[in-house]
Design a protein around this motif. Structure first.
Motif, PDB file in Angstrom:
ATOM      1  N   ILE A  62       8.999  -9.387  -6.852  1.00  0.00           N
ATOM      2  CA  ILE A  62       8.432  -9.813  -5.574  1.00  0.00           C
ATOM      3  C   ILE A  62       8.380  -8.635  -4.601  1.00  0.00           C
ATOM      4  CG2 ILE A  62       8.912 -11.239  -3.544  1.00  0.00           C
ATOM      5  CD1 ILE A  62       9.906 -13.392  -5.495  1.00  0.00           C
ATOM      6  N   ALA A  63       9.426  -7.807  -4.589  1.00  0.00           N
ATOM      7  CA  ALA A  63       9.427  -6.638  -3.709  1.00  0.00           C
ATOM      8  C   ALA A  63       8.312  -5.668  -4.096  1.00  0.00           C
ATOM      9  CB  ALA A  63      10.785  -5.938  -3.767  1.00  0.00           C
ATOM     10  N   PHE A  64       8.098  -5.478  -5.384  1.00  0.00           N
ATOM     11  CA  PHE A  64       7.028  -4.586  -5.834  1.00  0.00           C
ATOM     12  C   PHE A  64       5.673  -5.100  -5.374  1.00  0.00           C
ATOM     13  CE2 PHE A  64       3.727  -3.674  -8.985  1.00  0.00           C
ATOM     14  CZ  PHE A  64       3.654  -2.302  -8.857  1.00  0.00           C
ATOM     15  N   PHE A  65       5.427  -6.394  -5.557  1.00  0.00           N
ATOM     16  CA  PHE A  65       4.142  -6.949  -5.146  1.00  0.00           C
ATOM     17  C   PHE A  65       3.998  -6.954  -3.625  1.00  0.00           C
ATOM     18  CE2 PHE A  65       4.182  -8.990  -9.422  1.00  0.00           C
ATOM     19  CZ  PHE A  65       3.092  -8.302  -9.907  1.00  0.00           C
ATOM     20  N   ALA A  66       5.088  -7.122  -2.914  1.00  0.00           N
ATOM     21  CA  ALA A  66       5.031  -7.088  -1.453  1.00  0.00           C
ATOM     22  C   ALA A  66       4.647  -5.694  -0.955  1.00  0.00           C
ATOM     23  CB  ALA A  66       6.370  -7.513  -0.861  1.00  0.00           C
ATOM     24  N   PRO A  70      -0.333  -4.778   0.197  1.00  0.00           N
ATOM     25  CA  PRO A  70      -0.994  -4.128   1.346  1.00  0.00           C
ATOM     26  C   PRO A  70      -1.691  -2.822   0.960  1.00  0.00           C
ATOM     27  CG  PRO A  70       1.239  -4.762   1.921  1.00  0.00           C
ATOM     28  CD  PRO A  70       1.083  -4.982   0.459  1.00  0.00           C
ATOM     29  N   VAL A  71      -1.134  -2.079   0.034  1.00  0.00           N
ATOM     30  CA  VAL A  71      -1.770  -0.832  -0.411  1.00  0.00           C
ATOM     31  C   VAL A  71      -3.102  -1.153  -1.085  1.00  0.00           C
ATOM     32  CG1 VAL A  71      -1.545   1.122  -1.996  1.00  0.00           C
ATOM     33  CG2 VAL A  71       0.408   0.399  -0.611  1.00  0.00           C
ATOM     34  N   ALA A  72      -3.128  -2.183  -1.935  1.00  0.00           N
ATOM     35  CA  ALA A  72      -4.365  -2.564  -2.619  1.00  0.00           C
ATOM     36  C   ALA A  72      -5.405  -3.081  -1.628  1.00  0.00           C
ATOM     37  CB  ALA A  72      -4.070  -3.617  -3.674  1.00  0.00           C
ATOM     38  N   VAL A  73      -4.975  -3.868  -0.647  1.00  0.00           N
ATOM     39  CA  VAL A  73      -5.914  -4.381   0.356  1.00  0.00           C
ATOM     40  C   VAL A  73      -6.483  -3.231   1.185  1.00  0.00           C
ATOM     41  CG1 VAL A  73      -6.057  -5.763   2.471  1.00  0.00           C
ATOM     42  CG2 VAL A  73      -4.899  -6.683   0.453  1.00  0.00           C
ATOM     43  N   LEU A  74      -5.652  -2.292   1.579  1.00  0.00           N
ATOM     44  CA  LEU A  74      -6.122  -1.137   2.359  1.00  0.00           C
ATOM     45  C   LEU A  74      -7.099  -0.284   1.548  1.00  0.00           C
ATOM     46  CD1 LEU A  74      -5.885   0.449   4.999  1.00  0.00           C
ATOM     47  CD2 LEU A  74      -4.032   1.741   3.932  1.00  0.00           C
ATOM     48  N   ALA A  79     -12.717   1.379   0.434  1.00  0.00           N
ATOM     49  CA  ALA A  79     -13.837   1.467  -0.511  1.00  0.00           C
ATOM     50  C   ALA A  79     -15.025   0.646  -0.020  1.00  0.00           C
ATOM     51  CB  ALA A  79     -13.389   0.984  -1.886  1.00  0.00           C
ATOM     52  N   PHE A  80     -14.751  -0.567   0.469  1.00  0.00           N
ATOM     53  CA  PHE A  80     -15.831  -1.396   0.995  1.00  0.00           C
ATOM     54  C   PHE A  80     -16.509  -0.721   2.179  1.00  0.00           C
ATOM     55  CE2 PHE A  80     -17.253  -4.518   4.138  1.00  0.00           C
ATOM     56  CZ  PHE A  80     -18.224  -5.180   3.398  1.00  0.00           C
ATOM     57  N   GLY A  81     -15.718  -0.182   3.108  1.00  0.00           N
ATOM     58  CA  GLY A  81     -16.297   0.493   4.280  1.00  0.00           C
ATOM     59  C   GLY A  81     -17.146   1.692   3.882  1.00  0.00           C
TER      60      GLY A  81
END
Length: 103
Positions: A62-66, A70-74, A79-81
């Motif tokens: 859970i800590a790893f995914f937490a 945010p890194v993946a979303v950023l 990339a989208f921008g």
């Protein structure tokens, strides 16, 4: 259990002293109430240790995914921008947008 295992289990154990004499079977000591309690307590302790280890592994996941989410979303937002900006600029110039991957 196969019949072969049972056959070997029932065989007598021959124990020889250094002088060459055979020893008889050693009688098993009857289990005391303390032995039974300690055996049960050891089993419960092993089960608690396994459950605690599972909780620790789940907590690390859970800590790893937490941290990774945010890194993946950023990275996705950047990339989208970038792609959006390139499409907008190409549209202003009257060009079609072509995305070429380079390796």
């Amino acid at each position: 259990m196969s019949p072969m295992d049972q056959q070997f289990r029932n065989r007598p154990v021959i124990d020889m002293t250094p002088e060459g004499e055979f020893r008889g079977p050693t009688p098993r000591r009857p289990a005391s109430p303390l032995d039974k309690v300690l055996s049960r307590l050891g089993g419960v302790a092993a089960l608690v240790a396994l459950v605690a280890g599972g909780i620790v592994v789940a907590g690390v996941a859970i800590a790893f995914f937490a941290i990774a989410l945010p890194v993946a979303v950023l990275a996705g937002a950047i990339a989208f921008g970038s792609l959006w900006w390139r499409m907008r600029r190409a549209g202003r110039q009257g060009l079609g947008f072509v995305h070429v991957m380079r390796r």
